[in-house]
Scaffold this motif. Structure first.
Motif, short mmCIF file in Angstrom:
data_model
loop_
_atom_site.label_atom_id
_atom_site.label_comp_id
_atom_site.label_asym_id
_atom_site.label_seq_id
_atom_site.Cartn_x
_atom_site.Cartn_y
_atom_site.Cartn_z
N SER A 1 0.24 -1.61 -0.09
CA SER A 1 0.00 -0.23 -0.26
C SER A 1 0.53 0.69 0.02
O SER A 1 1.98 1.15 0.37
N TYR B 1 -2.19 6.60 -2.12
CA TYR B 1 -2.92 6.64 -2.97
C TYR B 1 -3.67 5.30 -3.58
O TYR B 1 -4.76 5.29 -4.03
N TYR B 2 -2.84 4.04 -3.01
CA TYR B 2 -3.99 2.97 -3.17
C TYR B 2 -3.24 1.47 -2.87
O TYR B 2 -2.12 2.04 -2.10
N TYR B 3 -3.78 0.11 -3.00
CA TYR B 3 -3.57 -0.81 -2.17
C TYR B 3 -3.54 -2.10 -3.22
O TYR B 3 -4.60 -2.08 -3.94
N THR C 1 -5.71 -3.51 -7.77
CA THR C 1 -4.90 -2.21 -7.34
C THR C 1 -6.32 -0.94 -7.18
O THR C 1 -6.86 -1.02 -9.07
N THR C 2 -6.57 -0.67 -6.20
CA THR C 2 -7.70 0.51 -6.25
C THR C 2 -7.16 1.28 -4.92
O THR C 2 -5.81 1.55 -4.50
N VAL C 3 -7.06 2.12 -6.37
CA VAL C 3 -6.52 4.09 -6.62
C VAL C 3 -7.52 4.81 -5.50
O VAL C 3 -9.11 4.38 -5.62
N TYR C 4 -7.31 4.94 -3.91
CA TYR C 4 -8.90 5.50 -3.12
C TYR C 4 -7.58 6.76 -2.83
O TYR C 4 -6.78 6.90 -2.37
N TYR D 1 -8.62 -2.63 -12.22
CA TYR D 1 -7.73 -0.98 -11.81
C TYR D 1 -10.02 -0.57 -10.97
O TYR D 1 -10.04 -0.72 -11.66
N VAL E 1 -11.29 3.39 -9.22
CA VAL E 1 -10.64 4.53 -8.25
C VAL E 1 -12.02 5.05 -7.93
O VAL E 1 -12.94 4.59 -8.17
N SER F 1 -15.64 0.74 -10.01
CA SER F 1 -15.01 -0.16 -9.76
C SER F 1 -15.85 -2.24 -9.88
O SER F 1 -16.33 -2.13 -11.02
#
Length: 312
Positions: A196, A199-201, A243-246, A279, A281, A304
């Motif tokens: 992580s 910005y993402y995990y 990959t989740t941009v959070y 991915y 977002v 997602s």
């Protein structure tokens, strides 16, 4: 009209009067109660949500952890040593302990690996509440939790150049727009999200990466070059890793910016050089729930499942 009838009518009139007063009082009470409820809800919202830039993990809580939290804090050094030994013996990994949070019959301990593979995860130390004692010889972890964290860390080692492309892009997004990520402290203290960044995990979703874990437990000291030699992108499909941009808005009161959100989605869809995978977002407003480190709300913008951005 005789006296008896007059008394009955008078009594009825008094009852109606009381009833009328009661209704009037109830109406006033309902209005007051509504105002109090609204005020309480506003206060609770203020108490629960904080600006993401100010959030460093304070207030994070797990169900029924009040008693165990105090016991854990009183035995912090003992827990620290036991958890480090657990990761060293079970997962061949050195870790640093960042945070200990009381939970039902135990303490959840948030850790970060030292060196590579780099990841965040947690373990659980049982606590005997009656005896006020930590049971350090029975440390355990949820099935698959640490394993997934290790595999995402190895994935980031193997595909370091591709990961660098995403890192560089998100740093640019944050510098040019009114968006941000979580703080480093929140990342360390409450996220436990495998590999992580603020910005993402990354999460794995299949057993395609299990050979990596098995090899790591046999030989955790492999170099990055050696890991690259035993695994490549032909050995998994995009659906196997997410990959989740959070991200969050930078100012309180700002709604998630749809133009920025759409641009990030579009950029990732078109971007060359990213690791093969799925991915997501997510763009939140500025507030995060300090109890669970979650920023998603009704106004959150999200791309997602089942509409991941798929990179082949």
């Amino acid at each position: 009209m005789n006296r008896k009838n007059k008394l009955i009518i008078s009594s009825l009139g008094f009852s109606l009067l009381l009833g009328g007063c009661s209704d009037m009082n109830n109406a006033g009470t309902e209005k007051t109660t509504d105002k109090q409820t609204a005020a309480q809800e506003a206060t609770q919202t203020e108490d629960v949500f904080v600006s993401v830039q100010d959030y460093k993990g304070e207030g994070y809580e797990l169900d029924n952890g009040e008693k165990t939290d105090k016991i854990a804090e009183d035995n912090r050094e003992e827990i620290d040593e036991a958890v480090k030994a657990f990761f060293r013996d079970t997962y061949k990994t050195e870790v640093k302990v960042h945070n200990i949070v009381g939970a039902v019959d135990g303490a959840t301990v948030f850790v970060e690996s030292i060196g590579e593979p780099h990841f965040y995860t947690f373990a659980i130390v049982p606590i005997d509440i009656k005896e006020e004692k930590v049971i350090t010889d029975q440390v355990w972890s949820q099935e698959g939790q640490v394993e997934d964290a290790i595999m995402t860390g190895l994935f980031a080692m193997i595909f370091d150049e591709e990961i660098a492309v995403l890192d560089k892009y998100l740093e640019k997004v944050v510098s040019e727009n009114e968006v941000t990520g979580i703080t480093e402290e929140a990342l360390q203290y409450v996220q436990a999200g495998g590999y992580s960044t603020p910005y993402y995990y990354i999460d794995t979703t299949s057993d395609k990466f299990n050979p990596l874990l098995e090899e790591y437990l046999k030989n955790p000291d492999k170099s990055k070059k050696e890991w690259k030699a035993v695994f490549d992108e032909s050995m998994y499909i995009p659906e196997d890793i997410i990959t989740t941009v959070y991200l969050y808005m930078t100012e309180e009161g700002m709604e998630p910016d749809k133009a920025v959100f759409d641009q990030i989605v579009s950029d990732i869809e078109k971007m060359e050089g990213l690791a093969k995978g799925s991915y997501s977002v997510i763009l939140n407003d500025n507030l995060i729930d300090k109890r669970n480190a979650d920023g998603t709300k009704d106004n959150t913008l999200e791309r997602s499942y089942p509409e991941y951005i798929v990179k082949e």
